[in-house]
Design a protein around this motif. Structure first.
Motif, PDB file in Angstrom:
ATOM      1  N   PHE A  70     -22.987  37.912  49.396  1.00 41.17           N
ATOM      2  CA  PHE A  70     -22.703  38.931  48.392  1.00 41.17           C
ATOM      3  C   PHE A  70     -23.108  38.397  47.020  1.00 41.17           C
ATOM      4  O   PHE A  70     -22.762  37.273  46.659  1.00 41.17           O
ATOM      5  CB  PHE A  70     -21.208  39.277  48.388  1.00 41.17           C
ATOM      6  CG  PHE A  70     -20.863  40.438  47.501  1.00 41.17           C
ATOM      7  CD1 PHE A  70     -20.738  41.712  48.035  1.00 41.17           C
ATOM      8  CD2 PHE A  70     -20.676  40.258  46.135  1.00 41.17           C
ATOM      9  CE1 PHE A  70     -20.433  42.802  47.218  1.00 41.17           C
ATOM     10  CE2 PHE A  70     -20.369  41.345  45.318  1.00 41.17           C
ATOM     11  CZ  PHE A  70     -20.251  42.612  45.853  1.00 41.17           C
ATOM     12  N   ARG A 118     -23.089  42.033  36.575  1.00 45.30           N
ATOM     13  CA  ARG A 118     -22.253  42.867  35.722  1.00 45.30           C
ATOM     14  C   ARG A 118     -23.098  43.602  34.711  1.00 45.30           C
ATOM     15  O   ARG A 118     -23.836  42.960  33.971  1.00 45.30           O
ATOM     16  CB  ARG A 118     -21.332  41.929  34.943  1.00 45.30           C
ATOM     17  CG  ARG A 118     -19.886  42.061  35.291  1.00 45.30           C
ATOM     18  CD  ARG A 118     -19.146  40.938  34.677  1.00 45.30           C
ATOM     19  NE  ARG A 118     -18.939  41.194  33.252  1.00 45.30           N
ATOM     20  CZ  ARG A 118     -17.800  40.924  32.638  1.00 45.30           C
ATOM     21  NH1 ARG A 118     -16.827  40.359  33.298  1.00 45.30           N
ATOM     22  NH2 ARG A 118     -17.667  41.183  31.374  1.00 45.30           N
ATOM     23  N   VAL A 142     -21.787  45.444  39.673  1.00 48.69           N
ATOM     24  CA  VAL A 142     -20.326  45.565  39.658  1.00 48.69           C
ATOM     25  C   VAL A 142     -19.875  46.286  38.381  1.00 48.69           C
ATOM     26  O   VAL A 142     -19.318  45.692  37.463  1.00 48.69           O
ATOM     27  CB  VAL A 142     -19.637  44.191  39.851  1.00 48.69           C
ATOM     28  CG1 VAL A 142     -19.813  43.712  41.283  1.00 48.69           C
ATOM     29  CG2 VAL A 142     -20.195  43.124  38.915  1.00 48.69           C
ATOM     30  N   HIS A 200     -16.280  46.168  36.826  1.00 47.41           N
ATOM     31  CA  HIS A 200     -15.966  44.979  36.034  1.00 47.41           C
ATOM     32  C   HIS A 200     -16.397  45.140  34.568  1.00 47.41           C
ATOM     33  O   HIS A 200     -15.884  44.446  33.700  1.00 47.41           O
ATOM     34  CB  HIS A 200     -16.626  43.731  36.633  1.00 47.41           C
ATOM     35  CG  HIS A 200     -15.981  43.279  37.910  1.00 47.41           C
ATOM     36  ND1 HIS A 200     -14.924  42.395  37.938  1.00 47.41           N
ATOM     37  CD2 HIS A 200     -16.222  43.603  39.199  1.00 47.41           C
ATOM     38  CE1 HIS A 200     -14.563  42.187  39.200  1.00 47.41           C
ATOM     39  NE2 HIS A 200     -15.334  42.914  39.983  1.00 47.41           N
ATOM     40  N   MET A 229     -12.542  41.268  42.139  1.00 45.00           N
ATOM     41  CA  MET A 229     -13.657  40.425  42.590  1.00 45.00           C
ATOM     42  C   MET A 229     -13.415  39.935  44.018  1.00 45.00           C
ATOM     43  O   MET A 229     -14.329  39.907  44.849  1.00 45.00           O
ATOM     44  CB  MET A 229     -13.845  39.245  41.643  1.00 45.00           C
ATOM     45  CG  MET A 229     -14.943  38.304  42.094  1.00 45.00           C
ATOM     46  SD  MET A 229     -15.395  37.137  40.797  1.00 45.00           S
ATOM     47  CE  MET A 229     -16.221  35.872  41.747  1.00 45.00           C
ATOM     48  N   ASP A 250     -14.288  42.701  46.245  1.00 40.05           N
ATOM     49  CA  ASP A 250     -15.749  42.866  46.334  1.00 40.05           C
ATOM     50  C   ASP A 250     -16.307  41.989  47.457  1.00 40.05           C
ATOM     51  O   ASP A 250     -17.149  42.411  48.240  1.00 40.05           O
ATOM     52  CB  ASP A 250     -16.446  42.414  45.035  1.00 40.05           C
ATOM     53  CG  ASP A 250     -16.053  43.233  43.823  1.00 40.05           C
ATOM     54  OD1 ASP A 250     -15.568  44.368  43.998  1.00 40.05           O
ATOM     55  OD2 ASP A 250     -16.225  42.724  42.688  1.00 40.05           O
ATOM     56  N   VAL A 251     -15.823  40.777  47.477  1.00 42.93           N
ATOM     57  CA  VAL A 251     -16.373  39.778  48.384  1.00 42.93           C
ATOM     58  C   VAL A 251     -15.778  39.930  49.792  1.00 42.93           C
ATOM     59  O   VAL A 251     -16.492  39.932  50.796  1.00 42.93           O
ATOM     60  CB  VAL A 251     -16.065  38.368  47.835  1.00 42.93           C
ATOM     61  CG1 VAL A 251     -16.403  37.289  48.846  1.00 42.93           C
ATOM     62  CG2 VAL A 251     -16.823  38.139  46.519  1.00 42.93           C
ATOM     63  N   VAL A 272     -21.124  33.316  48.623  1.00 39.49           N
ATOM     64  CA  VAL A 272     -21.225  34.017  47.359  1.00 39.49           C
ATOM     65  C   VAL A 272     -21.969  33.121  46.381  1.00 39.49           C
ATOM     66  O   VAL A 272     -21.608  31.956  46.201  1.00 39.49           O
ATOM     67  CB  VAL A 272     -19.840  34.329  46.763  1.00 39.49           C
ATOM     68  CG1 VAL A 272     -19.970  35.223  45.552  1.00 39.49           C
ATOM     69  CG2 VAL A 272     -18.943  34.974  47.793  1.00 39.49           C
ATOM     70  N   VAL A 280     -22.387  32.106  42.932  1.00 35.26           N
ATOM     71  CA  VAL A 280     -21.727  32.243  41.638  1.00 35.26           C
ATOM     72  C   VAL A 280     -22.127  31.114  40.703  1.00 35.26           C
ATOM     73  O   VAL A 280     -22.386  29.994  41.128  1.00 35.26           O
ATOM     74  CB  VAL A 280     -20.180  32.244  41.746  1.00 35.26           C
ATOM     75  CG1 VAL A 280     -19.676  33.516  42.369  1.00 35.26           C
ATOM     76  CG2 VAL A 280     -19.672  31.029  42.485  1.00 35.26           C
ATOM     77  N   GLN A 339     -17.791  31.248  37.311  1.00 36.40           N
ATOM     78  CA  GLN A 339     -17.049  32.051  38.278  1.00 36.40           C
ATOM     79  C   GLN A 339     -16.423  31.212  39.390  1.00 36.40           C
ATOM     80  O   GLN A 339     -15.814  31.756  40.309  1.00 36.40           O
ATOM     81  CB  GLN A 339     -17.979  33.094  38.899  1.00 36.40           C
ATOM     82  CG  GLN A 339     -18.475  34.134  37.911  1.00 36.40           C
ATOM     83  CD  GLN A 339     -17.337  34.901  37.304  1.00 36.40           C
ATOM     84  OE1 GLN A 339     -16.431  35.332  38.016  1.00 36.40           O
ATOM     85  NE2 GLN A 339     -17.336  35.051  35.996  1.00 36.40           N
TER      86      GLN A 339
HETATM   87  N1  TRP Z   1     -16.774  38.509  37.874  1.00 34.43           N
HETATM   88  C1  TRP Z   1     -18.191  38.228  37.879  1.00 34.43           C
HETATM   89  C2  TRP Z   1     -18.670  37.982  36.440  1.00 34.43           C
HETATM   90  O1  TRP Z   1     -17.900  38.119  35.534  1.00 34.43           O
HETATM   91  C3  TRP Z   1     -18.988  39.343  38.456  1.00 34.43           C
HETATM   92  C4  TRP Z   1     -18.558  39.644  39.831  1.00 34.43           C
HETATM   93  C5  TRP Z   1     -17.722  40.623  40.187  1.00 34.43           C
HETATM   94  C6  TRP Z   1     -18.925  38.964  41.014  1.00 34.43           C
HETATM   95  N2  TRP Z   1     -17.541  40.639  41.525  1.00 34.43           N
HETATM   96  C7  TRP Z   1     -18.267  39.634  42.058  1.00 34.43           C
HETATM   97  C8  TRP Z   1     -19.745  37.870  41.274  1.00 34.43           C
HETATM   98  C9  TRP Z   1     -18.408  39.218  43.356  1.00 34.43           C
HETATM   99  C10 TRP Z   1     -19.883  37.454  42.601  1.00 34.43           C
HETATM  100  C11 TRP Z   1     -19.208  38.111  43.621  1.00 34.43           C
HETATM  101  O2  TRP Z   1     -19.813  37.651  36.256  1.00 34.43           O
END
Ligand code: TRP
Length: 334
Positions: free
Chosen positions: A7, A11, A43, A46, A136, A139-140, A148, A150, A154
């Motif tokens: 995933f 943003r 996303v 967010h 979040m 989402d995952v 993931v 990141v 994150q």
């Molecule tokens: N929170 C992450 C950011 O601020 C963006 C994000 C939201 C994200 N959901 C996610 C990243 C799921 C990876 C997987 O950049």
């Protein structure tokens, strides 16, 4: 054997940058979509956790989707979609809020720093910023994600996601895959051209140090040629002592597949290094910008990708989120 699920989230709060491309998007397109069952999500929910302008969020969401396609994500290989099109995200986020403790949320550095800054100005942050790690996690976890991608910023949120998955499974029965973070070491961390101590795109005030994916060639040249370099006449690759020059070498190496230390030896002036780096970035971004323009001219295609993507994502998330609803004791429809 089921394929690894990945995933990736972007943003739509700012324009996508060269750092996003070299740090994540390029790899998603070149490798991840081929080796795994990958979902790439804009996303947008967010983006509402901070002060936002509705028209801008709408515009940046559309642009982010179009750019994901422009960099080479292929809807036949992966699922590209917008978070708010798939209600499973918010359905599951609520269960995550029922799994997490408020202290756990308040410990998140991103929340604490932002809340602190706002309080100092006599304001406050949105409640959704505090709870955004639950979203979040949803989402995952909704997708049974294994990996993931990141950035460092994150990592703490992903740790929390893992904790919530484990806790939920212990309380209510095996429901979620516990995902791992992939922070690929070989990926270039691109720094702000005006402030090489900060990652590019993390300090909104510094426009001149940020190359956006849709910048015109002239703008790219101007920004790269105006990059701050370090005191000292020669070109050496030293991230600690010469961060400005090292950043240029990293970018040039990432564009052309070279090695930054070897490249350093080929230059005896900052000017020549900047010039080559600028041209390398211009050439790197040219096909992305061209493909983006083609896609903008074909809105029906982008719409159909989003429709299909939302349908596919929903189909993948639904059974697991339904199972989680039953697991916590909510009555099935019947
Ligand atoms: N929170 C992450 C950011 O601020 C963006 C994000 C939201 C994200 N959901 C996610 C990243 C799921 C990876 C997987 O950049």
């Amino acid at each position: 054997m089921t394929r690894t699920r990945i995933f990736g989230g972007v943003r739509p709060t700012e324009h996508l940058t060269l750092a996003d491309y070299l740090g994540a998007l390029r790899r998603w397109a070149d490798e991840d979509q081929h080796r795994a069952e990958a979902l790439f999500c804009v996303v947008d929910l967010h983006a509402l956790t901070v002060d936002h302008d509705p028209a801008r969020v709408r515009r940046l969401s559309r642009q982010a989707v179009t750019l994901l396609l422009a960099v080479g994500l292929d809807p036949r290989q992966c699922t590209v979609f917008v978070q708010s099109h798939v209600a499973e995200h918010t359905r599951l986020a609520y269960l995550m809020e029922c799994t997490a403790g408020d202290d756990e949320m308040r410990r998140m550095v991103q929340y604490r720093e932002k809340a602190e800054r706002e309080r100092a100005r006599g304001g406050s942050v949105r409640l959704s910023l505090l709870t955004s790690p639950a979203l979040m996690a949803a989402d995952v976890l909704a997708y049974g994600t294994d990996e993931v991608a990141v950035g460092e910023g994150q990592a703490q949120h992903l740790e929390l996601t893992r904790d919530l998955a484990v806790r939920f499974n212990q309380r209510y029965g095996q429901t979620f895959v516990v995902p791992r973070a992939t922070c690929p070491a070989e990926v270039t961390r691109v720094m702000d051209l005006q402030d090489p101590a900060s990652a590019m795109g993390t300090s909104p005030a510094r426009r001149a140090g940020v190359v956006h994916l849709l910048d015109e060639a002239e703008a790219v040249r101007e920004k790269v040629m105006g990059a701050v370099t370090d005191a000292g006449p020669d070109v050496v690759y030293d991230r600690a002592a010469r961060p400005g020059v090292a950043n240029l070498l990293d970018v040039l190496a990432a564009c052309d597949g070279g090695d930054p230390e070897k490249l350093a030896a080929e230059y005896d002036s900052y000017g020549a290094l900047k010039k080559d780096t600028a041209e390398a970035v211009v050439e790197l971004l040219r096909p992305v910008r061209e493909r983006h323009a083609e896609l903008v001219a074909d809105p029906g295609y982008v719409d159909s990708v989003l429709r299909d993507g939302a349908g596919r994502a929903r189909g993948m998330a639904r059974p697991r989120v339904d199972a989680a609803y039953r697991g916590v004791g909510l009555l099935p429809v019947g």
